[in-house]
Design a protein around this motif. Structure first.
Motif, short mmCIF file in Angstrom:
data_model
loop_
_atom_site.label_atom_id
_atom_site.label_comp_id
_atom_site.label_asym_id
_atom_site.label_seq_id
_atom_site.Cartn_x
_atom_site.Cartn_y
_atom_site.Cartn_z
N PHE A 1 34.00 11.90 -41.26
CA PHE A 1 32.67 12.40 -41.62
C PHE A 1 31.86 13.01 -40.45
O PHE A 1 31.55 14.26 -40.60
CB PHE A 1 31.98 11.27 -42.27
CG PHE A 1 30.56 11.84 -42.90
CD1 PHE A 1 30.64 12.15 -44.06
CD2 PHE A 1 29.46 11.61 -42.23
CE1 PHE A 1 29.57 12.68 -44.78
CE2 PHE A 1 28.35 12.19 -42.84
CZ PHE A 1 28.26 12.47 -44.13
N GLY A 2 31.99 12.33 -39.22
CA GLY A 2 31.15 12.78 -38.19
C GLY A 2 31.59 14.16 -37.69
O GLY A 2 31.26 15.18 -37.38
N GLY B 1 29.94 17.42 -37.37
CA GLY B 1 29.90 17.88 -36.21
C GLY B 1 30.28 19.50 -36.15
O GLY B 1 29.40 20.00 -35.52
N ALA B 2 31.55 19.81 -36.80
CA ALA B 2 31.72 21.05 -36.72
C ALA B 2 30.63 22.06 -37.49
O ALA B 2 30.64 23.15 -37.26
CB ALA B 2 33.12 21.19 -37.72
N LEU B 3 30.23 21.41 -38.79
CA LEU B 3 28.89 22.37 -39.31
C LEU B 3 27.79 22.61 -38.56
O LEU B 3 27.42 23.68 -38.20
CB LEU B 3 28.67 21.65 -40.68
CG LEU B 3 27.95 22.47 -41.46
CD1 LEU B 3 28.54 23.58 -42.14
CD2 LEU B 3 27.47 21.26 -42.89
N VAL C 1 28.73 13.05 -34.52
CA VAL C 1 28.49 14.46 -34.90
C VAL C 1 27.97 15.40 -33.84
O VAL C 1 28.41 16.38 -33.68
CB VAL C 1 27.16 14.00 -35.59
CG1 VAL C 1 26.66 15.82 -36.18
CG2 VAL C 1 27.62 13.81 -36.94
N ALA C 2 27.20 14.80 -32.74
CA ALA C 2 26.82 15.66 -31.52
C ALA C 2 28.02 15.92 -30.69
O ALA C 2 28.31 16.99 -30.09
CB ALA C 2 25.70 14.60 -30.67
N PHE C 3 29.01 14.74 -30.71
CA PHE C 3 30.03 15.12 -29.58
C PHE C 3 31.05 16.36 -30.21
O PHE C 3 31.21 17.16 -29.65
CB PHE C 3 31.01 13.98 -29.65
CG PHE C 3 32.46 14.13 -28.98
CD1 PHE C 3 32.54 14.35 -27.83
CD2 PHE C 3 33.65 14.34 -29.68
CE1 PHE C 3 33.86 14.65 -26.92
CE2 PHE C 3 34.87 14.77 -29.18
CZ PHE C 3 35.08 14.80 -27.83
N VAL D 1 31.66 20.13 -28.65
CA VAL D 1 32.87 20.57 -28.36
C VAL D 1 33.16 22.02 -28.63
O VAL D 1 33.58 23.05 -28.13
CB VAL D 1 34.09 19.57 -28.99
CG1 VAL D 1 35.41 20.48 -28.68
CG2 VAL D 1 34.20 18.56 -28.21
N LEU D 2 32.58 22.21 -30.01
CA LEU D 2 32.66 23.71 -30.67
C LEU D 2 31.64 24.58 -29.68
O LEU D 2 32.32 25.70 -29.61
CB LEU D 2 32.39 23.61 -32.16
CG LEU D 2 32.56 24.79 -32.99
CD1 LEU D 2 34.02 24.51 -33.15
CD2 LEU D 2 32.04 24.50 -34.35
#
Length: 173
Positions: free
Chosen positions: A6-7, A11-13, A78-80, A84-85
């Motif tokens: 989920f994260g 996170g990607a979004l 989510v932040a991690f 990365v992206l």
């Protein structure tokens, strides 16, 4: 649903939204060093996404309950993944879209040093600029971007998790 998956998704979004904001700012020609708007917008997006993802997970996948630890872990995850992206985008931006950015950073650093210490020797100035140039290489900027983005997300999540936690009264602690 697993909090890590989920994260990763949220996170990607979030990372995609941050990259989109950065591209729009670059296309509009806004100078990020002189304007606080990009920084405020990015931080509001990060905080909003962390709040939204924790609330969504709590209400839809965890029966309306989430512990402080779970909320903190989810917000940091989510932040991690978003950092990365954004780090990969930063690498592409510095390497291909705006390669003169590194030279601009060195010039601004030199001007800043000369303004704050006009009596600095040439050797000291060269040493300071050499150290700056070492740490402004794309790979270092990627590493620092992931670390700082994750750390800031962790700090935001510390506060956000306190307000969004909801303990299950039937669960024995």
């Amino acid at each position: 649903m697993d909090t890590r998956k989920f994260g990763m998704n949220y996170g990607a979004l979030l990372g995609g939204c941050l990259v989109l904001v950065s591209l729009i700012i670059w296309i509009l020609g806004i100078d990020e060093q002189k304007s606080v708007v990009p920084s405020i917008l990015n931080n509001l997006l990060i905080i909003g996404f962390i709040i939204y993802s924790i609330s969504l997970y709590r209400d839809n996948f965890n029966n309306g309950f989430i512990s402080y630890y779970e909320a903190l872990k989810l917000g940091t995850t989510v932040a991690f993944f978003s950092s990365v992206l954004v780090a990969f985008y930063t690498f592409i931006y510095i390497t291909y879209l705006n390669p003169e950015m590194l030279d601009n950073i060195l010039n601004m650093t030199e001007q800043s040093i000369l303004q704050s210490s006009p009596e600095i020797s040439d050797e000291e100035l060269d040493l300071a600029l050499e150290m700056t140039s070492r740490f402004t290489q794309p790979h270092w900027l990627m590493i620092m971007g992931v670390l700082s983005g994750t750390f800031m997300g962790f700090l935001y999540s510390l506060v956000i998790s306190f307000f969004l936690k909801k303990t299950d009264p039937d669960k024995i602690v």
